[in-house]
Scaffold this motif. Structure first.
Motif, mmCIF file in Angstrom:
data_model
loop_
_atom_site.group_PDB
_atom_site.id
_atom_site.type_symbol
_atom_site.label_atom_id
_atom_site.label_comp_id
_atom_site.label_asym_id
_atom_site.label_seq_id
_atom_site.Cartn_x
_atom_site.Cartn_y
_atom_site.Cartn_z
ATOM 1 N N LEU A 1 -43.995 5.751 -35.912
ATOM 2 C CA LEU A 1 -43.786 4.510 -35.169
ATOM 3 C C LEU A 1 -43.027 3.535 -36.055
ATOM 4 C CD1 LEU A 1 -47.424 4.096 -33.790
ATOM 5 C CD2 LEU A 1 -45.546 5.425 -32.805
ATOM 6 N N MET A 2 -41.936 3.011 -35.544
ATOM 7 C CA MET A 2 -41.107 2.105 -36.326
ATOM 8 C C MET A 2 -40.865 0.827 -35.535
ATOM 9 S SD MET A 2 -37.301 2.767 -37.781
ATOM 10 C CE MET A 2 -37.919 4.196 -38.645
ATOM 11 N N GLN A 3 -41.157 -0.313 -36.166
ATOM 12 C CA GLN A 3 -40.917 -1.599 -35.530
ATOM 13 C C GLN A 3 -39.911 -2.390 -36.357
ATOM 14 O OE1 GLN A 3 -44.241 -3.829 -33.850
ATOM 15 N NE2 GLN A 3 -45.661 -2.237 -34.564
ATOM 16 N N TYR A 4 -39.005 -3.084 -35.675
ATOM 17 C CA TYR A 4 -38.038 -3.936 -36.355
ATOM 18 C C TYR A 4 -37.580 -5.028 -35.397
ATOM 19 C CZ TYR A 4 -34.806 -0.901 -33.812
ATOM 20 O OH TYR A 4 -34.158 -0.190 -32.825
ATOM 21 N N GLY A 5 -37.092 -6.120 -35.960
ATOM 22 C CA GLY A 5 -36.686 -7.250 -35.148
ATOM 23 C C GLY A 5 -35.411 -7.000 -34.375
ATOM 24 N N HIS A 6 -35.318 -7.619 -33.210
ATOM 25 C CA HIS A 6 -34.068 -7.600 -32.457
ATOM 26 C C HIS A 6 -33.907 -8.939 -31.751
ATOM 27 C CE1 HIS A 6 -36.543 -6.607 -28.820
ATOM 28 N NE2 HIS A 6 -35.621 -7.344 -28.250
ATOM 29 N N GLY A 7 -32.653 -9.332 -31.559
ATOM 30 C CA GLY A 7 -32.384 -10.607 -30.907
ATOM 31 C C GLY A 7 -32.868 -11.780 -31.732
ATOM 32 N N ALA A 8 -33.053 -12.905 -31.057
ATOM 33 C CA ALA A 8 -33.436 -14.129 -31.763
ATOM 34 C C ALA A 8 -34.885 -14.105 -32.215
ATOM 35 C CB ALA A 8 -33.190 -15.334 -30.861
ATOM 36 N N HIS A 9 -35.767 -13.513 -31.417
ATOM 37 C CA HIS A 9 -37.185 -13.555 -31.761
ATOM 38 C C HIS A 9 -37.961 -12.392 -31.156
ATOM 39 C CE1 HIS A 9 -36.775 -15.312 -27.841
ATOM 40 N NE2 HIS A 9 -36.277 -16.427 -28.325
ATOM 41 N N GLY A 10 -37.349 -11.253 -30.959
ATOM 42 C CA GLY A 10 -38.028 -10.104 -30.374
ATOM 43 C C GLY A 10 -38.292 -8.996 -31.380
ATOM 44 N N MET A 11 -39.019 -7.990 -30.943
ATOM 45 C CA MET A 11 -39.306 -6.814 -31.749
ATOM 46 C C MET A 11 -39.100 -5.558 -30.898
ATOM 47 S SD MET A 11 -40.285 -7.501 -34.923
ATOM 48 C CE MET A 11 -41.359 -6.182 -35.491
ATOM 49 N N THR A 12 -38.624 -4.504 -31.532
ATOM 50 C CA THR A 12 -38.497 -3.197 -30.886
ATOM 51 C C THR A 12 -39.414 -2.211 -31.590
ATOM 52 O OG1 THR A 12 -36.229 -3.493 -30.113
ATOM 53 C CG2 THR A 12 -36.948 -1.239 -30.461
ATOM 54 N N LEU A 13 -40.119 -1.395 -30.818
ATOM 55 C CA LEU A 13 -40.929 -0.310 -31.370
ATOM 56 C C LEU A 13 -40.360 1.008 -30.863
ATOM 57 C CD1 LEU A 13 -44.714 0.009 -31.803
ATOM 58 C CD2 LEU A 13 -43.488 1.815 -30.622
ATOM 59 N N LYS A 14 -40.077 1.925 -31.787
ATOM 60 C CA LYS A 14 -39.564 3.244 -31.433
ATOM 61 C C LYS A 14 -40.567 4.323 -31.837
ATOM 62 C CE LYS A 14 -34.599 2.399 -31.379
ATOM 63 N NZ LYS A 14 -33.261 2.909 -31.816
ATOM 64 N N VAL A 15 -40.643 5.367 -31.021
ATOM 65 C CA VAL A 15 -41.509 6.516 -31.278
ATOM 66 C C VAL A 15 -40.631 7.716 -31.611
ATOM 67 C CG1 VAL A 15 -43.224 8.086 -30.301
ATOM 68 C CG2 VAL A 15 -43.265 5.661 -29.689
ATOM 69 N N PHE A 16 -40.978 8.410 -32.710
ATOM 70 C CA PHE A 16 -40.258 9.609 -33.114
ATOM 71 C C PHE A 16 -41.226 10.786 -33.184
ATOM 72 C CE2 PHE A 16 -37.785 6.101 -34.725
ATOM 73 C CZ PHE A 16 -36.464 6.477 -34.498
ATOM 74 N N ASP A 17 -40.856 11.889 -32.539
ATOM 75 C CA ASP A 17 -41.616 13.129 -32.634
ATOM 76 C C ASP A 17 -41.055 13.973 -33.767
ATOM 77 O OD1 ASP A 17 -43.419 12.736 -30.561
ATOM 78 O OD2 ASP A 17 -42.017 13.472 -29.053
ATOM 79 N N TRP A 18 -41.926 14.725 -34.442
ATOM 80 C CA TRP A 18 -41.503 15.633 -35.507
ATOM 81 C C TRP A 18 -41.315 17.037 -34.951
ATOM 82 C CZ3 TRP A 18 -39.452 16.056 -40.106
ATOM 83 C CH2 TRP A 18 -39.569 17.249 -40.805
ATOM 84 N N HIS A 19 -40.154 17.631 -35.231
ATOM 85 C CA HIS A 19 -39.860 19.000 -34.813
ATOM 86 C C HIS A 19 -39.510 19.808 -36.068
ATOM 87 C CE1 HIS A 19 -39.652 17.911 -30.521
ATOM 88 N NE2 HIS A 19 -39.174 16.766 -30.977
ATOM 89 N N PRO A 20 -40.303 20.833 -36.408
ATOM 90 C CA PRO A 20 -40.025 21.623 -37.611
ATOM 91 C C PRO A 20 -38.591 22.148 -37.615
ATOM 92 C CG PRO A 20 -42.155 22.220 -36.699
ATOM 93 C CD PRO A 20 -41.498 21.311 -35.692
ATOM 94 N N TYR A 21 -37.944 22.031 -38.753
ATOM 95 C CA TYR A 21 -36.587 22.521 -39.001
ATOM 96 C C TYR A 21 -35.500 21.732 -38.277
ATOM 97 C CZ TYR A 21 -39.210 26.366 -40.964
ATOM 98 O OH TYR A 21 -40.087 27.101 -41.696
ATOM 99 N N SER A 22 -35.861 20.785 -37.436
ATOM 100 C CA SER A 22 -34.833 19.933 -36.817
ATOM 101 C C SER A 22 -35.102 18.457 -37.087
ATOM 102 C CB SER A 22 -34.755 20.172 -35.308
ATOM 103 O OG SER A 22 -35.962 19.823 -34.663
#
Length: 210
Positions: free
Chosen positions: A101-122
């Protein structure tokens, strides 16, 4: 900050975080493979010689998977060694596997949260994302003790008719279903007295401006 420079910094931050997590998981996969190989060799060594040789021939004939990529090679050589925002891993869909789970700021005062799945060898693959209109971002925890994690954030309550800087907030809850974020609830995170104070403060601010 220039928008192009900001996007470039965010891109570098995302790359560093993903690469670091890939390296961790690749190291784990490698250790598990070595342990399994040692156990197999121990079992084979206890078999009669002829049987052991035949088993080894069978294994040698099986195509070997490619080695996982070394995520350290994906980090730009001039990348900064700091990471704004927030990175964590948690099993958000209760399948026994952690997601990044990765969170970082966007825009003037917002936040984005992204979800990443792990895939072996890729490596990591982005599975979804969600945004918040306030800089506090998302808190990930089990708020109802049902064994499943929720994503809790705050959003401006625009129904009050007040501008962003003074608008009372709503407490908003989401859950990840394995494919998308599902909206669970939105409740007032303020009292009637707090709303009245905000309205009076806004009128005072307006009177000073005019």
């Amino acid at each position: 900050m220039d928008l192009g420079l900001l996007l470039a910094v965010i891109g570098i931050v995302v790359t560093i975080a993903i690469a670091g997590w890939q390296y961790y998981r690749a190291e784990q996969e490698h250790r598990h493979a070595l342990q399994a190989e040692r156990m197999l060799q121990e079992h084979i060594s206890q078999l009669p010689d002829r049987t052991a040789r035949e088993i080894i021939k069978i294994f040698d004939a099986i195509p070997k998977p490619k080695e996982p990529p070394d995520p350290r090679s994906q980090i730009p050589p001039d990348a900064p060694n700091w990471t704004p925002g927030h990175v964590e891993w948690a099993d958000i869909d209760a399948d026994g596997q952690n997601e990044l789970l990765m969170q970082y700021g966007h825009g003037a005062h917002g936040m984005t949260l992204k979800v990443f799945d792990w895939h072996p060898y890729s490596g990591f693959q982005e599975a979804g994302q969600i945004g918040s209109g306030t800089p506090g971002g998302f808190e990930v925890r089990d708020i109802d003790s049902d064994g499943r994690l929720e994503f809790v954030t705050t959003e401006p309550d625009w129904s009050t008719g007040l501008p962003y800087y003074i608008t009372p907030r709503l407490r908003v809850v989401y859950r990840w279903n394995g494919r998308d974020f599902v909206h669970i609830s939105a409740e007032k995170d303020y009292s009637a007295a707090e709303l009245e104070r905000a309205k009076r403060q806004f009128l005072e601010d307006q009177s000073r401006i005019t």
